[in-house]
Scaffold this motif. Structure first.
Motif, PDB file in Angstrom:
ATOM      1  N   ALA A 169       3.626   0.033  -4.251  1.00 55.87           N
ATOM      2  CA  ALA A 169       4.269  -0.893  -3.310  1.00 55.87           C
ATOM      3  C   ALA A 169       3.417  -0.988  -2.046  1.00 55.87           C
ATOM      4  CB  ALA A 169       5.685  -0.423  -2.988  1.00 55.87           C
ATOM      5  N   TYR A 170       2.276  -1.670  -2.170  1.00 56.26           N
ATOM      6  CA  TYR A 170       1.366  -1.891  -1.043  1.00 56.26           C
ATOM      7  C   TYR A 170       0.855  -3.321  -1.144  1.00 56.26           C
ATOM      8  CZ  TYR A 170      -2.113  -1.219   2.539  1.00 56.26           C
ATOM      9  OH  TYR A 170      -2.828  -1.338   3.706  1.00 56.26           O
ATOM     10  N   PRO A 171       0.762  -4.034  -0.024  1.00 54.15           N
ATOM     11  CA  PRO A 171       0.363  -5.444  -0.078  1.00 54.15           C
ATOM     12  C   PRO A 171      -1.051  -5.639  -0.648  1.00 54.15           C
ATOM     13  CG  PRO A 171       1.221  -4.879   2.096  1.00 54.15           C
ATOM     14  CD  PRO A 171       1.070  -3.600   1.344  1.00 54.15           C
ATOM     15  N   SER A 172      -1.159  -6.568  -1.569  1.00 57.37           N
ATOM     16  CA  SER A 172      -2.467  -6.943  -2.114  1.00 57.37           C
ATOM     17  C   SER A 172      -3.167  -7.878  -1.124  1.00 57.37           C
ATOM     18  CB  SER A 172      -2.284  -7.668  -3.453  1.00 57.37           C
ATOM     19  OG  SER A 172      -1.675  -8.939  -3.232  1.00 57.37           O
ATOM     20  N   ARG A 173      -4.428  -8.155  -1.382  1.00 62.85           N
ATOM     21  CA  ARG A 173      -5.154  -9.109  -0.528  1.00 62.85           C
ATOM     22  C   ARG A 173      -4.450 -10.459  -0.522  1.00 62.85           C
ATOM     23  NH1 ARG A 173     -10.989  -7.670  -2.750  1.00 62.85           N
ATOM     24  NH2 ARG A 173      -9.691  -7.826  -4.569  1.00 62.85           N
ATOM     25  N   THR A 174      -3.939 -10.874  -1.683  1.00 60.37           N
ATOM     26  CA  THR A 174      -3.216 -12.149  -1.766  1.00 60.37           C
ATOM     27  C   THR A 174      -1.940 -12.090  -0.933  1.00 60.37           C
ATOM     28  OG1 THR A 174      -4.108 -12.529  -3.977  1.00 60.37           O
ATOM     29  CG2 THR A 174      -2.174 -13.822  -3.340  1.00 60.37           C
ATOM     30  N   ASP A 175      -1.197 -10.995  -1.038  1.00 52.96           N
ATOM     31  CA  ASP A 175       0.023 -10.834  -0.241  1.00 52.96           C
ATOM     32  C   ASP A 175      -0.294 -10.958   1.241  1.00 52.96           C
ATOM     33  OD1 ASP A 175       1.370 -10.235  -2.629  1.00 52.96           O
ATOM     34  OD2 ASP A 175       1.288  -8.062  -2.296  1.00 52.96           O
ATOM     35  N   ILE A 176      -1.365 -10.320   1.667  1.00 52.36           N
ATOM     36  CA  ILE A 176      -1.750 -10.342   3.077  1.00 52.36           C
ATOM     37  C   ILE A 176      -2.139 -11.751   3.505  1.00 52.36           C
ATOM     38  CG2 ILE A 176      -3.450  -9.492   4.762  1.00 52.36           C
ATOM     39  CD1 ILE A 176      -3.523  -6.875   2.969  1.00 52.36           C
ATOM     40  N   SER A 177      -2.872 -12.462   2.658  1.00 49.46           N
ATOM     41  CA  SER A 177      -3.315 -13.812   3.025  1.00 49.46           C
ATOM     42  C   SER A 177      -2.147 -14.797   3.108  1.00 49.46           C
ATOM     43  CB  SER A 177      -4.376 -14.322   2.050  1.00 49.46           C
ATOM     44  OG  SER A 177      -3.820 -14.589   0.785  1.00 49.46           O
ATOM     45  N   TYR A 178      -1.068 -14.547   2.347  1.00 50.54           N
ATOM     46  CA  TYR A 178       0.082 -15.461   2.357  1.00 50.54           C
ATOM     47  C   TYR A 178       1.152 -15.069   3.385  1.00 50.54           C
ATOM     48  CZ  TYR A 178      -1.496 -17.871  -1.849  1.00 50.54           C
ATOM     49  OH  TYR A 178      -2.208 -18.620  -2.743  1.00 50.54           O
ATOM     50  N   ALA A 179       0.999 -13.928   4.034  1.00 49.39           N
ATOM     51  CA  ALA A 179       1.993 -13.473   5.012  1.00 49.39           C
ATOM     52  C   ALA A 179       1.929 -14.369   6.248  1.00 49.39           C
ATOM     53  CB  ALA A 179       1.741 -12.020   5.382  1.00 49.39           C
ATOM     54  N   SER A 182       8.103  -0.869   3.430  1.00 48.51           N
ATOM     55  CA  SER A 182       8.096  -2.044   4.304  1.00 48.51           C
ATOM     56  C   SER A 182       6.854  -2.038   5.185  1.00 48.51           C
ATOM     57  CB  SER A 182       9.352  -2.046   5.185  1.00 48.51           C
ATOM     58  OG  SER A 182       9.391  -3.220   5.972  1.00 48.51           O
ATOM     59  N   TYR A 183       6.374  -3.264   5.456  1.00 47.79           N
ATOM     60  CA  TYR A 183       5.151  -3.446   6.235  1.00 47.79           C
ATOM     61  C   TYR A 183       5.331  -4.580   7.234  1.00 47.79           C
ATOM     62  CZ  TYR A 183       3.365  -0.859   2.272  1.00 47.79           C
ATOM     63  OH  TYR A 183       3.196   0.094   1.307  1.00 47.79           O
ATOM     64  N   LEU A 184       4.618  -4.477   8.329  1.00 48.26           N
ATOM     65  CA  LEU A 184       4.432  -5.602   9.236  1.00 48.26           C
ATOM     66  C   LEU A 184       3.043  -6.136   8.923  1.00 48.26           C
ATOM     67  CD1 LEU A 184       5.785  -3.997  12.532  1.00 48.26           C
ATOM     68  CD2 LEU A 184       7.001  -5.477  10.921  1.00 48.26           C
ATOM     69  N   ILE A 185       2.925  -7.447   8.774  1.00 45.57           N
ATOM     70  CA  ILE A 185       1.631  -8.066   8.473  1.00 45.57           C
ATOM     71  C   ILE A 185       1.422  -9.176   9.486  1.00 45.57           C
ATOM     72  CG2 ILE A 185       0.182  -9.210   6.767  1.00 45.57           C
ATOM     73  CD1 ILE A 185       2.002  -7.996   4.584  1.00 45.57           C
ATOM     74  N   VAL A 186       0.489  -8.965  10.407  1.00 43.65           N
ATOM     75  CA  VAL A 186       0.213  -9.935  11.462  1.00 43.65           C
ATOM     76  C   VAL A 186      -1.295 -10.152  11.529  1.00 43.65           C
ATOM     77  CG1 VAL A 186       0.451 -10.471  13.917  1.00 43.65           C
ATOM     78  CG2 VAL A 186       2.248  -9.167  12.752  1.00 43.65           C
ATOM     79  N   ASP A 187      -1.708 -11.406  11.388  1.00 48.48           N
ATOM     80  CA  ASP A 187      -3.133 -11.764  11.448  1.00 48.48           C
ATOM     81  C   ASP A 187      -3.976 -10.903  10.514  1.00 48.48           C
ATOM     82  OD1 ASP A 187      -2.599 -13.737  13.370  1.00 48.48           O
ATOM     83  OD2 ASP A 187      -2.838 -12.311  15.018  1.00 48.48           O
ATOM     84  N   GLY A 188      -3.467 -10.668   9.303  1.00 48.79           N
ATOM     85  CA  GLY A 188      -4.207  -9.907   8.311  1.00 48.79           C
ATOM     86  C   GLY A 188      -4.172  -8.404   8.492  1.00 48.79           C
ATOM     87  N   GLU A 189      -3.512  -7.936   9.538  1.00 50.61           N
ATOM     88  CA  GLU A 189      -3.408  -6.495   9.818  1.00 50.61           C
ATOM     89  C   GLU A 189      -2.107  -5.962   9.215  1.00 50.61           C
ATOM     90  OE1 GLU A 189      -5.007  -3.034  11.395  1.00 50.61           O
ATOM     91  OE2 GLU A 189      -5.891  -5.031  11.619  1.00 50.61           O
TER      92      GLU A 189
END
Length: 143
Positions: free
Chosen positions: A86-96, A118-125
């Protein structure tokens, strides 16, 4: 930190298990600015894929319009990973695209065990955050 009711966690996990081996996806809405996830909304994975999810554009339009009408926003955006952690993939990060949302991932790769993160995803971070599960909003934590 994400504070979420056990009943909503159970709904997210049940949706992930029901759609396995395909990825499940959806949102949990809450009052704008409250950071309180209160209304579970299971959505259709338009890709029907074990490795990728995408909201159906018409369903997403309808759900987001309904949230606007109810003065809500997507507090949690969730999906499952069926074969990975349960960790964001590159695709998940790009679509956040919702900087205020909590991105919840549920791994269903092991039968009988579910990883809920759970994650916070802001500007690819990507920043993993603590998840506190409560019996009801405003009650004491149980995890």
């Amino acid at each position: 930190m994400l504070t979420i009711e056990r009943a909503i966690v159970d709904q997210i996990v049940a949706h992930a298990r029901a759609d396995h081996p395909d990825e499940a996806c959806g949102v949990v809405a809450g009052a704008i600015g409250s950071d309180r996830p209160t209304r579970f909304i299971a959505m259709e994975n338009a890709e029907r894929s074990p490795t990728f999810y995408r909201f159906d554009s018409m369903e997403q339009f309808k759900v987001w319009r309904e949230m606007d009408d109810r003065d809500e926003e997507a507090v949690v955006i969730y999906h499952s990973h069926t074969a990975t952690e349960a960790y964001p993939s590159r695709t998940d990060i790009s679509y956040a695209s919702e900087p205020n949302a909590h991105y919840v991932l549920v791994s269903t790769r092991e039968a009988g065990s579910t990883d809920f993160r759970s994650y916070l995803i802001v500007d690819g971070e990507v920043t993993e955050e603590e998840v506190t599960i409560v019996e009801a909003q405003g009650s004491d934590s149980v995890n």
